[in-house]
Each structure stands twice: as C-alpha cells, then as structure tokens.
Design an enzyme around this catalytic site. Structure first.
Site, PDB file in Angstrom:
ATOM      1  N   SER A 115       1.210   1.052 -36.731  1.00 16.63           N
ATOM      2  CA  SER A 115       0.029   1.803 -37.157  1.00 16.63           C
ATOM      3  C   SER A 115      -0.806   1.010 -38.144  1.00 16.63           C
ATOM      4  O   SER A 115      -0.269   0.197 -38.919  1.00 16.63           O
ATOM      5  CB  SER A 115       0.507   3.088 -37.832  1.00 16.63           C
ATOM      6  OG  SER A 115      -0.559   3.701 -38.508  1.00 16.63           O
ATOM      7  N   TYR A 139       4.739   7.516 -44.345  1.00 20.70           N
ATOM      8  CA  TYR A 139       4.597   7.246 -42.910  1.00 20.70           C
ATOM      9  C   TYR A 139       4.344   5.749 -42.689  1.00 20.70           C
ATOM     10  O   TYR A 139       5.061   5.090 -41.921  1.00 20.70           O
ATOM     11  CB  TYR A 139       3.450   8.087 -42.334  1.00 20.70           C
ATOM     12  CG  TYR A 139       3.009   7.641 -40.972  1.00 20.70           C
ATOM     13  CD1 TYR A 139       3.877   7.724 -39.892  1.00 20.70           C
ATOM     14  CD2 TYR A 139       1.734   7.109 -40.768  1.00 20.70           C
ATOM     15  CE1 TYR A 139       3.490   7.284 -38.625  1.00 20.70           C
ATOM     16  CE2 TYR A 139       1.342   6.680 -39.513  1.00 20.70           C
ATOM     17  CZ  TYR A 139       2.210   6.758 -38.452  1.00 20.70           C
ATOM     18  OH  TYR A 139       1.830   6.318 -37.211  1.00 20.70           O
ATOM     19  N   LYS A 143       6.695   2.579 -40.893  1.00 19.18           N
ATOM     20  CA  LYS A 143       6.241   1.686 -39.820  1.00 19.18           C
ATOM     21  C   LYS A 143       6.390   0.220 -40.253  1.00 19.18           C
ATOM     22  O   LYS A 143       6.803  -0.632 -39.466  1.00 19.18           O
ATOM     23  CB  LYS A 143       4.790   1.989 -39.445  1.00 19.18           C
ATOM     24  CG  LYS A 143       4.604   3.354 -38.791  1.00 19.18           C
ATOM     25  CD  LYS A 143       5.153   3.384 -37.380  1.00 19.18           C
ATOM     26  CE  LYS A 143       5.090   4.744 -36.735  1.00 19.18           C
ATOM     27  NZ  LYS A 143       5.639   4.791 -35.385  1.00 19.18           N
TER      28      LYS A 143
END
Ligand code: UDP
Length: 329
Positions: A115, A139, A143
């Site tokens: 991402s 988040y 990643k």
C-alpha cells in the site's frame, strides 16, 4: 494452480476473474469476513482464515499450488488506529502463516498487496519507490513490516516476491461481474454513488482546509482492473525467474481532489447528491500521487483506464447492478 488469499475481496476478486479469463486454475482462500464468494467466478473456493496455520497447511497439502497472490488483510486506516492488535494478528501473523506454509509446500513465489500507506506523509511528489517509508498508522506499519519479512525470506529461503503498493483503487470490472461492496463502506467513490442512489443521506467531505487547490485531499485513483493486470504481469515475471524481492508503486500519476471526484460522479451519473463538509479524518495525508514509472518499465504495465469519468462509469455500472433499490440493499 494459483492460490489467491482474500480472493473474494474488492481487488482480489478482480484478479481472480482476470486469471480465470486467461484460462488459469485458481484457488481462492477467504474467510468471508468482508468478501463475497459469488464474486469469485469458477475459482475453487476454500473458506479459511490466514490466522489459522493448520487451515493453510491443510489447503496447501490438498492442492498443487505453485504461486501465491496474497490479498487477505485488514485494510482500514481508522480501524487500525483503534484496534492495532487485530492488524498485527491478521496482517503480520497471517502472512507469517502463509510464508511458513509456502516453505513447507515448496512454493517459492508470491505477489503481495502492499500500500501507499507504507510512505506516510510524503515529502516529495510524485512518490517513487525510493521515498522514505514512515507510515503514520498501524495498517501502513503492517504492510511495511511484511515487505521486510519478504525481503528476509528471499535472503534466507529463496522465496521470490513482488510487493505492489497500491494508491487509491477505484472502479469496477468493465463487465460489472465484480466491484466494490464493503459493509460498512468507507471509500469515497462508492459512498458518493451510495449518496446518488439514496442509500446514504449525504457524502461527508473530510476536511476542506488542506493546503491543496480547493482545500480537499488529493489522491491518485487507479482502476482496479489495471491493478489486477499489474499482478498478472508481476506473476508472469516471477514465473520467468525475474525478481528476487521487488516493490512497485501502482497509481495513475495524476491527483484528484475529493471535490473533483464529486463533480466527476455528478457528471457521470447525471445526478446531484447532498454533501457536507466535515472535520479532517485522522491519518489522512493532504496529497498522495504516485510515480509508477518503475512498474511501467519493469512490468511493462500499461493502464487501460486513464480518464476519471471512465473509471467512475465502471463503478456506476456495477453499483447500479448490485445496489439499485429493489435488487439488494
Ligand atoms: N473521503 C471523504 N469522505 C468519505 C470517504 C473518503 O472525504 O466519506 C476522502 C478521504 O479523506 C480521502 C479520500 O476521500 O482524502 C479517499 O479516501 P478513501 O477512504 O476512499 O481511500 P484512502 O485514501 O483512505 O485509501
């Protein structure tokens, strides 16, 4: 056979259909927490959870898998702030289980859904792959950590990987066989289309005091079918023996503000809808625009959808098919 984890989700299901269109054998593994089994076409389907190592082991023993495309993850920035543990357990713990099972099954290639969140607030635009990686939420941290795990797994075990750093996925399969269907929905384009259909009262625009030309956040929206195509190219590269551990940005290279998306939605649907300015959403950078030059060169990635109206038209077609009142609420 190819294993697609999270293949019943938004981006995963587009890839699954793309692989099936190529005549490939596809196995989808999904826990259906957010995905929809009916969007996976004729793929073989196993309902399983990547947090459970024994389930992944069982599935990789049962099927002759030779490559993995790993989408299964929790993916909401806001949720990751309020419940980081779930993100560590699902995203990091789940990927550890995938890698462990791959090693046991002798599978040595994986395409990973990364991402733009790995970059955090960019210092220079457009963002290229060398930009500093300072995620601003759990988040993005998960990643980034998984990308490091994949790097170490190449050095230590020879697992070859391509991480694809998506900017803002948008649109739907041009044949409207699949598209975005989250519950609750948090993404801009589907919420605007929900407002058009009267499924929500209004669109809240998060912040109009950003240092951008109209005060609203600017993002790089890339068509989900183009994202799926990049995965197929990455996979084909891995199959030919290219790539040790690589990462590529995937975006359209052009920024659109929230208000520009609103006006594109109005023009494509031919309908207005109510909107209201609301406070900024925590964790949102003002501007995110990708340089995808590396993917264009090394994956020979060519985007089919460059025009915003065209991207929104595909989303609108899907949205009406899926959600028009009387069909499915
Ligand atoms: N956004 C908004 N209202 C909404 C949802 C999103 O104003 O109801 C804005 C959000 O602040 C961001 C952009 O739209 O600037 C894209 O957000 P989205 O959640 O679609 O994707 P993200 O950038 O979080 O991946």
């Amino acid at each position: 056979m190819l294993l697609v984890t999270g293949g019943a989700g938004y981006i995963g299901s587009h890839l699954v259909l793309g692989l099936l269109d190529q005549g490939r054998e596809v196995l989808v593994l999904d826990n259906l927490s957010r995905g929809h089994r009916e969007l996976t076409g004729k793929a073989v389907f196993e309902e399983a959870d990547i947090r459970d190592l024994s389930q992944i082991r069982r599935i990789l023993k049962k099927y002759p898998v030779d490559g993995v495309l790993h989408f299964a993850a929790l993916s909401l920035v806001g949720d990751s702030m309020s419940d980081p543990q779930s993100y560590y357990r699902n995203n990091i713990g789940g990927t550890m289980n995938i890698i462990t099972s791959m090693l046991e099954a002798g599978i040595d290639r994986i395409v990973f859904s990364s991402s733009a969140a790995v970059y955090g607030e960019p210092r220079a635009l457009p963002v290229n792959e060398e930009a500093p990686k300072v995620p601003t939420n759990p988040y993005g941290e998960t990643k980034l950590f998984i990308e490091s795990m994949l790097g170490r797994s190449f050095d230590a075990y020879g697992i070859r990987s391509v991480s694809l750093r998506y900017f803002n996925a948008a649109g739907a399969d041009p044949l409207a066989r699949t598209g975005e269907d989250h519950s609750p929905e948090t993404h801009l384009v589907p919420i605007a289309l929900d407002a058009v259909l009267g499924r929500v009262e209004e669109l809240k625009v998060f912040g109009n005091d950003y240092p951008t030309h109209d005060g609203t956040c600017v993002r790089d929206y890339v068509h989900v079918t183009d994202l799926a195509d990049a995965h197929i190219r990455a996979l084909e590269g891995l199959e030919k023996g290219a790539f040790g551990c690589e990462a590529f940005n995937l975006g359209n290279g052009k920024g659109f503000s929230v208000l520009e998306i609103v006006s594109a939605v109005r023009s494509v649907t031919g309908r207005g809808f109510p909107l209201r300015f609301a406070p900024r959403r925590p964790g949102d950078p003002a501007v995110l625009v990708a340089s995808s030059a590396k993917a264009e060169k090394e994956l020979r990635w060519k985007r089919r959808f460059k025009d915003m109206d065209e991207i929104i038209e595909t989303a609108w077609k899907w949205h009406q098919k899926r959600f028009r009142v009387g069909r499915r609420s």
